[in-house]
Design a protein around this motif. Structure first.
Motif, PDB file in Angstrom:
ATOM      1  N   GLU A  95      -0.132   0.919  -2.049  1.00  0.00           N
ATOM      2  CA  GLU A  95      -0.834  -0.241  -2.554  1.00  0.00           C
ATOM      3  C   GLU A  95      -2.277  -0.222  -2.048  1.00  0.00           C
ATOM      4  O   GLU A  95      -2.567   0.249  -0.958  1.00  0.00           O
ATOM      5  CB  GLU A  95      -0.148  -1.536  -2.068  1.00  0.00           C
ATOM      6  CG  GLU A  95       1.173  -1.811  -2.761  1.00  0.00           C
ATOM      7  CD  GLU A  95       1.693  -3.196  -2.451  1.00  0.00           C
ATOM      8  OE1 GLU A  95       1.005  -4.174  -2.829  1.00  0.00           O
ATOM      9  OE2 GLU A  95       2.757  -3.298  -1.829  1.00  0.00           O
ATOM     10  N   ARG A 123      -1.966   0.438 -10.823  1.00  0.00           N
ATOM     11  CA  ARG A 123      -1.621  -0.216  -9.564  1.00  0.00           C
ATOM     12  C   ARG A 123      -0.104  -0.391  -9.443  1.00  0.00           C
ATOM     13  O   ARG A 123       0.486  -0.178  -8.384  1.00  0.00           O
ATOM     14  CB  ARG A 123      -2.306  -1.589  -9.464  1.00  0.00           C
ATOM     15  CG  ARG A 123      -3.807  -1.516  -9.197  1.00  0.00           C
ATOM     16  CD  ARG A 123      -4.407  -2.922  -9.139  1.00  0.00           C
ATOM     17  NE  ARG A 123      -5.838  -2.890  -8.924  1.00  0.00           N
ATOM     18  CZ  ARG A 123      -6.415  -2.812  -7.730  1.00  0.00           C
ATOM     19  NH1 ARG A 123      -5.637  -2.774  -6.639  1.00  0.00           N
ATOM     20  NH2 ARG A 123      -7.734  -2.792  -7.605  1.00  0.00           N
ATOM     21  N   LYS A 140       2.431   1.195  -6.708  1.00  0.00           N
ATOM     22  CA  LYS A 140       3.237   0.290  -5.876  1.00  0.00           C
ATOM     23  C   LYS A 140       4.696   0.728  -5.868  1.00  0.00           C
ATOM     24  O   LYS A 140       5.373   0.658  -4.836  1.00  0.00           O
ATOM     25  CB  LYS A 140       3.103  -1.135  -6.418  1.00  0.00           C
ATOM     26  CG  LYS A 140       3.798  -2.191  -5.579  1.00  0.00           C
ATOM     27  CD  LYS A 140       3.556  -3.576  -6.160  1.00  0.00           C
ATOM     28  CE  LYS A 140       4.251  -4.643  -5.308  1.00  0.00           C
ATOM     29  NZ  LYS A 140       4.034  -6.000  -5.863  1.00  0.00           N
TER      30      LYS A 140
END
Length: 499
Positions: free
Chosen positions: A498, A489, A493
């Motif tokens: 996201e 993640r 990002k």
């Protein structure tokens, strides 16, 4: 294939490697007959020369054809003898010399008429390489005293197996893996009587029967051999293969379709062994609706499995036995009346044993196959033995598995114990079932249904201790999974994504 010593194994491979260089632009199906024909020609010459020298030493007429015929030795005329071929090995005419030798031998021996290949003069065959192969044969004396011709016979079989590997699916027409044939023979034990194969290919069933008899101090002359083959070139290969083994066989006067033109119509055999084409679709059912062979029901036109089986049952003597290879579908199919035919055969108490085989035993197919053993005179009336041998065998290449001699002995011994009534069921491997149990399974004969699962070995660790360890390990894996998810993640990002 049985191998007795490394020198002979080396010779087999030496012949194959040398002959393989001859291939040129020929495909494997054509080239096969060149290699096997050359082996056969050398065999004929060696056997003839052995008798020729014996006659000369004894002061008899070495050119008297009757002297050879009396001992089942093919007469080889002067221009066809190996010394002539050897002398012309490095001549540009060496191929024509061999073709001429083949023709002369056929002219002298009626049983070989139209059998021997005469393709050595063709342009695709490199004559320089042919000469080198002739030299190899010349330098190794391959006939042996007495009736044994192991070196040549094994070389022939070795080359057959190599061609089977090369040709893939086409190999099913002529070759059944030796370990499968040995399993059939080891269970049936054909000591004496009439042996029959209605789709005999290159004759492997007969060769292994001969080996079995000799290995058990029997007399091959106590076996009468009958066969039939529909493919003309395969039929010729069988004739050569059996001749090279000294096996006298009645394969009919020509090739023929077994269903449409049964060449052994009145034969009642003591042993029937066969590896028929799996799930053969177009087999002539439309022309055979009222055939006497379909005692248990007319086989479906789209699958010949039960046509083959009923043909074999029809040809059984009162105490006759069958061993045949079929696709696993024969054990459970209920379409087009196959389930009813199978049920009728079971209810007639013919099915003695079913063996589920491991995968990858065949060059020709990856589908799972099984062995059926039927018997008109079962020792254990009303009972059927199921053997699950799917875990047996050893991988000998990336694609091919073989049953070892030990595997085969285990299957044969299991069957023998069953016959004698001393076999104990073994979970996951073998089970003796009666008709009532088979009825409960709707006459489906898949061994796995009967033998069950092999029990797992107890490692001595208490259940609670195992679970504590496993849940701890699972917790660590979950923790690691969450950490990886966070990292992914974060990475996404950083590049603007996201979720």
């Amino acid at each position: 294939m049985a191998k007795e010593n490394t020198s002979e194994i080396g010779f087999e491979k030496q012949i194959w490697d040398a002959a393989d260089e001859l291939r040129g632009s020929m495909d494997a199906a054509e080239y096969k007959h060149v290699v096997l024909g050359l082996i056969f020609l050398k065999y004929l010459s060696d056997k003839f020369e052995e008798k020729y020298n014996q006659l000369r030493e004894e002061g008899d007429d070495e050119e008297d054809r009757d002297e050879y015929i009396a001992e089942n030795i093919f007469f080889v005329p002067p221009e066809a003898r190996w010394n002539v071929i050897a002398e012309k090995a490095h001549s540009a005419e060496n191929g024509k010399t061999i073709d001429n030798a083949m023709k002369l031998i056929e002219d002298e021996n009626v049983s070989l008429k139209g059998i021997l290949p005469k393709t050595f003069a063709r342009d695709e065959l490199d004559k320089q390489k042919l000469g080198a192969v002739i030299d190899i044969f010349t330098n190794v004396q391959m006939s042996q005293k007495g009736d044994k011709t192991d070196i040549l016979g094994r070389t022939y079989e070795y080359c057959l197996s190599m061609f089977a590997e090369t040709e893939g699916k086409k190999a099913g027409e002529f070759y059944t893996p030796a370990c499968v044939v040995k399993t059939l023979v080891s269970v049936l034990k054909p000591y004496d009587g009439r042996v029959y194969d209605p789709c005999c290919g290159s004759g492997g069933m007969f060769v292994q029967s001969k080996n079995f008899v000799e290995n058990h101090s029997g007399n091959i002359n106590n076996l009468s051999v009958y066969g039939q083959e529909s493919n003309p070139t395969t039929w010729k290969m069988a004739k050569m293969n059996l001749a090279i083994r000294g096996i006298e066989a009645d394969l009919g006067e020509h090739h023929a379709d077994t269903f449409i033109n049964d060449l052994h119509r009145t034969l009642k055999a003591d042993y029937v062994m066969a590896n028929p084409p799996f799930n053969l679709k177009k087999w002539g059912q439309e022309q055979l609706q009222d055939d006497v062979r379909w005692k248990y029901g007319i086989p479906p036109k789209g699958n010949a499995n039960f046509a083959w089986m009923q043909h074999m049952i029809h040809h059984l003597s009162p105490k006759g036995k069958i061993g045949l290879v079929l696709a696993n579908g024969s054990l459970s199919s209920t379409t087009s009346g196959e389930g009813k035919i199978r049920q009728a055969i079971v209810e007639d108490d013919l099915v003695e044993c079913i063996v589920a085989l491991p995968t990858q035993l065949f060059y020709t197919t990856g589908i799972p196959v099984c062995l059926w053993f039927l018997n008109r005179d079962k020792k254990q009336k009303g009972k059927t033995l199921f053997i699950d041998a799917r875990e047996m065998g050893t991988m000998v290449s990336r694609k091919l598995r073989e049953l070892t001699d030990e595997d085969i002995d285990i299957i044969a011994d299991t069957f023998s114990n069953f016959e004698e009534g001393v076999l104990d069921d073994e979970k996951g491997f073998c089970k003796v079932s009666d008709l009532e149990e088979i009825k409960k399974h709707d006459f489906i004969l898949t061994p796995g249904r009967y033998v069950g699962f092999k029990p797992e070995e107890d490692d001595g660790v208490p259940f609670e201790e195992k679970m504590e360890k496993l849940t701890s390990e699972l917790g660590e894996l979950f923790k690691e999974s969450n950490e990886l998810e966070d990292k992914i993640r974060q990475s996404l990002k950083e590049i603007g994504f996201e979720f």
